[in-house]
Design a protein around this motif. Structure first.
Motif, PDB file in Angstrom:
ATOM      1  N   ASP B   8      96.442 106.279  99.428  1.00  0.00           N
ATOM      2  CA  ASP B   8      96.792 107.473  98.659  1.00  0.00           C
ATOM      3  C   ASP B   8      95.562 107.969  97.910  1.00  0.00           C
ATOM      4  O   ASP B   8      94.958 107.215  97.166  1.00  0.00           O
ATOM      5  N   SER B   9      95.220 109.229  98.118  1.00  0.00           N
ATOM      6  CA  SER B   9      94.076 109.771  97.392  1.00  0.00           C
ATOM      7  C   SER B   9      94.461 110.173  95.969  1.00  0.00           C
ATOM      8  O   SER B   9      93.628 110.123  95.063  1.00  0.00           O
ATOM      9  N   GLN B  10      95.722 110.567  95.780  1.00  0.00           N
ATOM     10  CA  GLN B  10      96.195 110.942  94.450  1.00  0.00           C
ATOM     11  C   GLN B  10      97.590 110.396  94.249  1.00  0.00           C
ATOM     12  O   GLN B  10      98.428 110.460  95.153  1.00  0.00           O
ATOM     13  N   VAL B  11      97.842 109.889  93.042  1.00  0.00           N
ATOM     14  CA  VAL B  11      99.163 109.371  92.685  1.00  0.00           C
ATOM     15  C   VAL B  11      99.533 109.905  91.308  1.00  0.00           C
ATOM     16  O   VAL B  11      98.913 109.517  90.315  1.00  0.00           O
ATOM     17  N   PRO B  12     100.503 110.816  91.250  1.00  0.00           N
ATOM     18  CA  PRO B  12     101.014 111.238  89.940  1.00  0.00           C
ATOM     19  C   PRO B  12     102.210 110.372  89.562  1.00  0.00           C
ATOM     20  O   PRO B  12     103.040 110.029  90.418  1.00  0.00           O
ATOM     21  N   VAL B  13     102.290 110.017  88.299  1.00  0.00           N
ATOM     22  CA  VAL B  13     103.403 109.173  87.856  1.00  0.00           C
ATOM     23  C   VAL B  13     103.706 109.503  86.404  1.00  0.00           C
ATOM     24  O   VAL B  13     102.799 109.823  85.617  1.00  0.00           O
ATOM     25  N   GLU B  16     105.228 105.578  81.301  1.00  0.00           N
ATOM     26  CA  GLU B  16     106.138 104.438  81.190  1.00  0.00           C
ATOM     27  C   GLU B  16     106.823 104.070  82.508  1.00  0.00           C
ATOM     28  O   GLU B  16     107.608 103.117  82.547  1.00  0.00           O
ATOM     29  N   ALA B  17     106.524 104.785  83.574  1.00  0.00           N
ATOM     30  CA  ALA B  17     107.049 104.421  84.889  1.00  0.00           C
ATOM     31  C   ALA B  17     106.126 103.384  85.525  1.00  0.00           C
ATOM     32  O   ALA B  17     104.952 103.275  85.158  1.00  0.00           O
ATOM     33  N   PRO B  18     106.645 102.626  86.509  1.00  0.00           N
ATOM     34  CA  PRO B  18     105.778 101.681  87.224  1.00  0.00           C
ATOM     35  C   PRO B  18     104.929 102.409  88.263  1.00  0.00           C
ATOM     36  O   PRO B  18     105.258 103.504  88.705  1.00  0.00           O
ATOM     37  N   VAL B  19     103.829 101.778  88.650  1.00  0.00           N
ATOM     38  CA  VAL B  19     102.958 102.368  89.666  1.00  0.00           C
ATOM     39  C   VAL B  19     102.417 101.282  90.588  1.00  0.00           C
ATOM     40  O   VAL B  19     102.221 100.128  90.172  1.00  0.00           O
ATOM     41  N   GLU B  20     102.228 101.658  91.841  1.00  0.00           N
ATOM     42  CA  GLU B  20     101.561 100.775  92.802  1.00  0.00           C
ATOM     43  C   GLU B  20     100.508 101.597  93.537  1.00  0.00           C
ATOM     44  O   GLU B  20     100.814 102.661  94.089  1.00  0.00           O
ATOM     45  N   LEU B  21      99.288 101.112  93.530  1.00  0.00           N
ATOM     46  CA  LEU B  21      98.195 101.740  94.271  1.00  0.00           C
ATOM     47  C   LEU B  21      97.876 100.823  95.452  1.00  0.00           C
ATOM     48  O   LEU B  21      97.581  99.642  95.252  1.00  0.00           O
ATOM     49  N   ARG B  22      97.903 101.396  96.646  1.00  0.00           N
ATOM     50  CA  ARG B  22      97.805 100.570  97.844  1.00  0.00           C
ATOM     51  C   ARG B  22      96.370 100.439  98.355  1.00  0.00           C
ATOM     52  O   ARG B  22      95.595 101.394  98.307  1.00  0.00           O
ATOM     53  N   CYS B  23      96.089  99.242  98.854  1.00  0.00           N
ATOM     54  CA  CYS B  23      94.770  98.948  99.407  1.00  0.00           C
ATOM     55  C   CYS B  23      94.939  98.013 100.596  1.00  0.00           C
ATOM     56  O   CYS B  23      95.582  96.967 100.478  1.00  0.00           O
ATOM     57  N   ILE B  83      99.309 107.068  79.241  1.00  0.00           N
ATOM     58  CA  ILE B  83      98.425 108.227  79.457  1.00  0.00           C
ATOM     59  C   ILE B  83      96.977 107.769  79.658  1.00  0.00           C
ATOM     60  O   ILE B  83      96.248 108.301  80.485  1.00  0.00           O
ATOM     61  N   SER B  84      96.583 106.756  78.923  1.00  0.00           N
ATOM     62  CA  SER B  84      95.199 106.274  78.972  1.00  0.00           C
ATOM     63  C   SER B  84      94.834 105.629  80.310  1.00  0.00           C
ATOM     64  O   SER B  84      93.662 105.344  80.566  1.00  0.00           O
ATOM     65  N   ASP B  85      95.831 105.404  81.165  1.00  0.00           N
ATOM     66  CA  ASP B  85      95.544 104.835  82.499  1.00  0.00           C
ATOM     67  C   ASP B  85      95.091 105.904  83.487  1.00  0.00           C
ATOM     68  O   ASP B  85      94.706 105.576  84.620  1.00  0.00           O
ATOM     69  N   THR B  86      95.130 107.151  83.093  1.00  0.00           N
ATOM     70  CA  THR B  86      94.660 108.230  83.960  1.00  0.00           C
ATOM     71  C   THR B  86      93.186 108.024  84.260  1.00  0.00           C
ATOM     72  O   THR B  86      92.343 108.009  83.359  1.00  0.00           O
ATOM     73  N   ALA B  87      92.874 107.824  85.530  1.00  0.00           N
ATOM     74  CA  ALA B  87      91.512 107.498  85.957  1.00  0.00           C
ATOM     75  C   ALA B  87      91.503 107.402  87.482  1.00  0.00           C
ATOM     76  O   ALA B  87      92.531 107.592  88.138  1.00  0.00           O
ATOM     77  N   GLU B  88      90.341 107.093  88.030  1.00  0.00           N
ATOM     78  CA  GLU B  88      90.239 106.843  89.462  1.00  0.00           C
ATOM     79  C   GLU B  88      90.077 105.344  89.681  1.00  0.00           C
ATOM     80  O   GLU B  88      89.311 104.684  88.968  1.00  0.00           O
ATOM     81  N   TYR B  89      90.789 104.819  90.661  1.00  0.00           N
ATOM     82  CA  TYR B  89      90.825 103.393  90.924  1.00  0.00           C
ATOM     83  C   TYR B  89      90.258 103.116  92.316  1.00  0.00           C
ATOM     84  O   TYR B  89      90.630 103.773  93.294  1.00  0.00           O
ATOM     85  N   PHE B  90      89.366 102.137  92.375  1.00  0.00           N
ATOM     86  CA  PHE B  90      88.698 101.783  93.624  1.00  0.00           C
ATOM     87  C   PHE B  90      88.983 100.344  93.994  1.00  0.00           C
ATOM     88  O   PHE B  90      88.808  99.435  93.173  1.00  0.00           O
ATOM     89  N   CYS B  91      89.388 100.147  95.224  1.00  0.00           N
ATOM     90  CA  CYS B  91      89.524  98.816  95.800  1.00  0.00           C
ATOM     91  C   CYS B  91      88.225  98.488  96.521  1.00  0.00           C
ATOM     92  O   CYS B  91      87.597  99.374  97.126  1.00  0.00           O
ATOM     93  N   ALA B  92      87.787  97.238  96.446  1.00  0.00           N
ATOM     94  CA  ALA B  92      86.521  96.869  97.085  1.00  0.00           C
ATOM     95  C   ALA B  92      86.596  95.450  97.615  1.00  0.00           C
ATOM     96  O   ALA B  92      87.382  94.629  97.127  1.00  0.00           O
ATOM     97  N   LEU B 113      94.754 108.355  89.763  1.00  0.00           N
ATOM     98  CA  LEU B 113      96.037 108.167  89.103  1.00  0.00           C
ATOM     99  C   LEU B 113      96.146 109.164  87.965  1.00  0.00           C
ATOM    100  O   LEU B 113      95.287 109.202  87.083  1.00  0.00           O
ATOM    101  N   SER B 114      97.190 109.966  88.007  1.00  0.00           N
ATOM    102  CA  SER B 114      97.454 110.928  86.930  1.00  0.00           C
ATOM    103  C   SER B 114      98.767 110.551  86.269  1.00  0.00           C
ATOM    104  O   SER B 114      99.808 110.545  86.930  1.00  0.00           O
ATOM    105  N   VAL B 115      98.696 110.248  84.985  1.00  0.00           N
ATOM    106  CA  VAL B 115      99.897 109.888  84.247  1.00  0.00           C
ATOM    107  C   VAL B 115     100.394 111.123  83.512  1.00  0.00           C
ATOM    108  O   VAL B 115      99.671 111.720  82.708  1.00  0.00           O
ATOM    109  N   ILE B 116     101.632 111.473  83.776  1.00  0.00           N
ATOM    110  CA  ILE B 116     102.221 112.703  83.241  1.00  0.00           C
ATOM    111  C   ILE B 116     103.054 112.386  82.007  1.00  0.00           C
ATOM    112  O   ILE B 116     103.904 111.499  82.056  1.00  0.00           O
ATOM    113  N   PRO B 117     102.783 113.083  80.901  1.00  0.00           N
ATOM    114  CA  PRO B 117     103.552 112.776  79.670  1.00  0.00           C
ATOM    115  C   PRO B 117     105.038 113.092  79.843  1.00  0.00           C
ATOM    116  O   PRO B 117     105.417 113.989  80.600  1.00  0.00           O
TER     117      PRO B 117
END
Lengths: 115, 117
Positions: B8-13, B16-23, B83-92, B113-117
Motif C-alpha cells: 500500500d502506498s497510502q493508508v488513511p485511518v 484511535e483505530a487499528p492499522v496494519e502496514l503490509r510488507c 495523529i502523531s503517527d502520521t508519517a511515511e513508513y519503510f520496510c527494509a 500513513l495519514s491519521v484522520i482526526p
C-alpha cells in the motif's frame, strides 16, 4: 557527535554544475553509507565505506557520482555536471561496524534540487 | 539479491483505530528485517527490527510486527493510532552478517500513513 550530521540541509543548483554533499558520522562508527531517496524510486543504496577497506560503489548510478571518506570519518558525495534527475534527498547513515544494520543511524538528509 | 514490496502506498485511518502496514520480501538467503519511520523533512528512525528469535517484535511508539517466514512477510501493526503517527513508513531488509559484503539495507517504496482526526 550525537548523531549523523549532513550539510547542507538544502541545496539548489543549476543544471550542469557540480555539487558536494557532506556527511559527518557518529564518532567511532566505522561503517558509512549513502542512500538516495527520490520520488518513484524510493530509497536506493549508493555507496558504502568500511574503515580502510575499498568502498562498495555498486550503487552509484553513473560516473558523475563519486564519494570519498577522509581519515575514516567525514564523507563527501560529489555529483558532477548535475542533471534534473539527480534531484532527490541524499541520506547518509553510519553504524558501529560492518554488518550491524540493526544499529544504523540516519542523518536528516540533503535535499538537492537541480533547476 | 533481496527485494521488498510494500503493498500500500497510502493508508488513511481514523484516530484511535487499528492499522496494519503490509510488507513482503524476497530473498534467496535469510535476512534481517526492519521498519523505519520518516517524519516530514527528517531522516529515518528505526521503529523495530527482527534479527532472530521470537517472531513477534515490539518497537517504539506502540508498534509491533510479526515475521512470517512461510509467507515472507513482516507486517507492521498498531492497535490504536494517534495523529502523531502520521508519517511515511519503510520496510527494509539486509543480509545477516557473515564476514564479507556491505550489508546495505534494501528498502520498500514506503507507505504514507495519514491519521484522520
Amino acid at each position: 557527535g550525537a548523531g549523523v550530521s549532513q550539510s547542507p540541509s538544502n541545496k539548489v543548483t543549476e543544471k550542469g554544475k557540480d555539487v558536494e554533499l557532506r556527511c559527518d558520522p557518529i564518532s567511532g562508527h566505522t561503517a558509512l553509507y549513502w542512500y538516495r531517496q527520490s520520488l518513484g524510486q524510493g530509497l536506493e543504496f549508493l555507496i558504502y565505506f568500511q574503515g580502510n577497506s575499498a568502498p562498495d560503489k555498486s550503487g552509484l548510478p553513473s560516473d558523475r557520482f563519486s564519494a570519498e571518506r577522509t581519515g575514516g570519518s567525514v564523507s563527501t558525495l560529489t555529483i558532477q555536471r548535475t542533471q534534473q534527475e539527480d534531484s532527490a534527498v541524499y541520506l547518509c547513515a553510519s553504524s558501529p561496524r560492518v554488518g550491524q544494520g540493526a544499529f544504523t543511524t540516519f542523518g536528516s538528509g540533503t535535499r538537492l534540487t537541480v533547476v | 539479491a533481496q527485494s521488498v514490496t510494500q503493498l500500500d502506498s497510502q493508508v488513511p485511518v481514523f484516530e484511535e483505530a487499528p492499522v496494519e502496514l503490509r510488507c513482503n520480501y524476497s530473498s534467496s538467503v535469510s535476512v534481517y528485517l526492519f521498519w523505519y519511520v520518516q517524519y516530514p523533512n527528517q531522516g529515518l528512525q528505526l521503529l523495530l527490527k527482527y534479527l532472530s528469535g521470537s517472531t513477534l517484535v515490539k518497537g517504539i511508539n506502540g508498534f509491533e510486527a510479526e515475521f512470517n517466514k512461510s509467507q515472507t512477510s513482516f507486517h507492521l501493526r498498531k492497535p490504536s493510532v494517534h495523529i502523531s503517527d502520521t508519517a511515511e513508513y519503510f520496510c527494509a531488509v539486509s543480509p545477516p552478517y557473515s564476514g564479507a559484503g556491505s550489508y546495505q539495507l534494501t528498502f520498500g517504496k514506503g507507505t504514507k500513513l495519514s491519521v484522520i482526526p
